[in-house]
Design a protein around this motif. Sequence first.
Motif, PDB file in Angstrom:
ATOM      1  N   TYR A 218      40.146  30.660  34.859  1.00 49.76           N
ATOM      2  CA  TYR A 218      40.585  30.210  36.182  1.00 49.76           C
ATOM      3  C   TYR A 218      40.010  28.828  36.504  1.00 49.76           C
ATOM      4  CZ  TYR A 218      40.904  30.396  41.304  1.00 49.76           C
ATOM      5  OH  TYR A 218      41.162  30.117  42.616  1.00 49.76           O
TER       6      TYR A 218
ATOM      7  N   THR B 187      48.669  36.025  27.012  1.00 46.67           N
ATOM      8  CA  THR B 187      47.795  37.184  26.990  1.00 46.67           C
ATOM      9  C   THR B 187      48.514  38.300  26.227  1.00 46.67           C
ATOM     10  OG1 THR B 187      46.383  38.557  28.373  1.00 46.67           O
ATOM     11  CG2 THR B 187      48.633  38.225  29.144  1.00 46.67           C
TER      12      THR B 187
ATOM     13  N   PHE C 239      49.180  32.320  35.874  1.00 43.95           N
ATOM     14  CA  PHE C 239      48.226  33.397  36.126  1.00 43.95           C
ATOM     15  C   PHE C 239      48.893  34.383  37.081  1.00 43.95           C
ATOM     16  CE2 PHE C 239      44.030  31.874  34.556  1.00 43.95           C
ATOM     17  CZ  PHE C 239      44.417  30.613  34.130  1.00 43.95           C
TER      18      PHE C 239
ATOM     19  N   LYS D 191      42.904  43.369  42.359  1.00 48.23           N
ATOM     20  CA  LYS D 191      42.449  42.957  41.027  1.00 48.23           C
ATOM     21  C   LYS D 191      42.171  41.464  40.994  1.00 48.23           C
ATOM     22  CE  LYS D 191      44.809  46.566  38.379  1.00 48.23           C
ATOM     23  NZ  LYS D 191      45.697  46.851  37.216  1.00 48.23           N
ATOM     24  N   GLU D 192      41.413  41.057  39.976  1.00 51.48           N
ATOM     25  CA  GLU D 192      41.128  39.639  39.806  1.00 51.48           C
ATOM     26  C   GLU D 192      42.343  38.915  39.244  1.00 51.48           C
ATOM     27  OE1 GLU D 192      36.301  39.884  38.929  1.00 51.48           O
ATOM     28  OE2 GLU D 192      37.674  39.135  37.406  1.00 51.48           O
ATOM     29  N   ARG D 193      42.382  37.608  39.486  1.00 50.64           N
ATOM     30  CA  ARG D 193      43.458  36.803  38.924  1.00 50.64           C
ATOM     31  C   ARG D 193      43.299  36.783  37.412  1.00 50.64           C
ATOM     32  NH1 ARG D 193      45.027  31.306  41.985  1.00 50.64           N
ATOM     33  NH2 ARG D 193      44.921  32.871  43.646  1.00 50.64           N
ATOM     34  N   GLU D 194      44.395  36.995  36.686  1.00 48.06           N
ATOM     35  CA  GLU D 194      44.329  37.043  35.235  1.00 48.06           C
ATOM     36  C   GLU D 194      45.293  36.050  34.603  1.00 48.06           C
ATOM     37  OE1 GLU D 194      45.582  40.544  33.190  1.00 48.06           O
ATOM     38  OE2 GLU D 194      47.385  40.815  34.400  1.00 48.06           O
TER      39      GLU D 194
ATOM     40  N   GLN E 228      47.975  37.821  39.943  1.00 47.64           N
ATOM     41  CA  GLN E 228      46.968  38.600  40.648  1.00 47.64           C
ATOM     42  C   GLN E 228      47.629  39.785  41.329  1.00 47.64           C
ATOM     43  OE1 GLN E 228      44.472  36.382  43.365  1.00 47.64           O
ATOM     44  NE2 GLN E 228      42.862  37.936  43.229  1.00 47.64           N
TER      45      GLN E 228
END
Length: 127
Positions: A111, A61, A37, A43-46, A39
Amino acid sequence: QVQLVESGGGLVQAGGSLRLSCAASVRPFISYAMGWFRQAPGKEREFVAFISGSSKIIYYTDSVKGRFTISRDNAKNTVYLQMNSLKPEDTAVYHCAARVGAPTYSAVGSYGAYNYWGQGTQVTVSS
């Protein structure tokens, strides 16, 4: 105590490459599915990438498909993320994550599906 330790981050110019590593203390490592992941600031963790214990199931992704490759070496208890053709928008702290067994497809990028997390390694891509 489970530990995940990332390494390999750094500063690179756009178009360059980096290989991240995540060393895991979990045993047996093959029983754990692993994810990467990231981050970025503010921003949010992606979700970035997923690999099952046997390496038979891999997901990415959309934004990294064709540029990033996730792999693992179960003999070394390590998962890798090879990142090529890096872009400034790839700048983030990259975290590896682990869970026992594979999650459902719908949860791969979630997550909350992972039990253990590393502290992260900073990747900065300059334009």
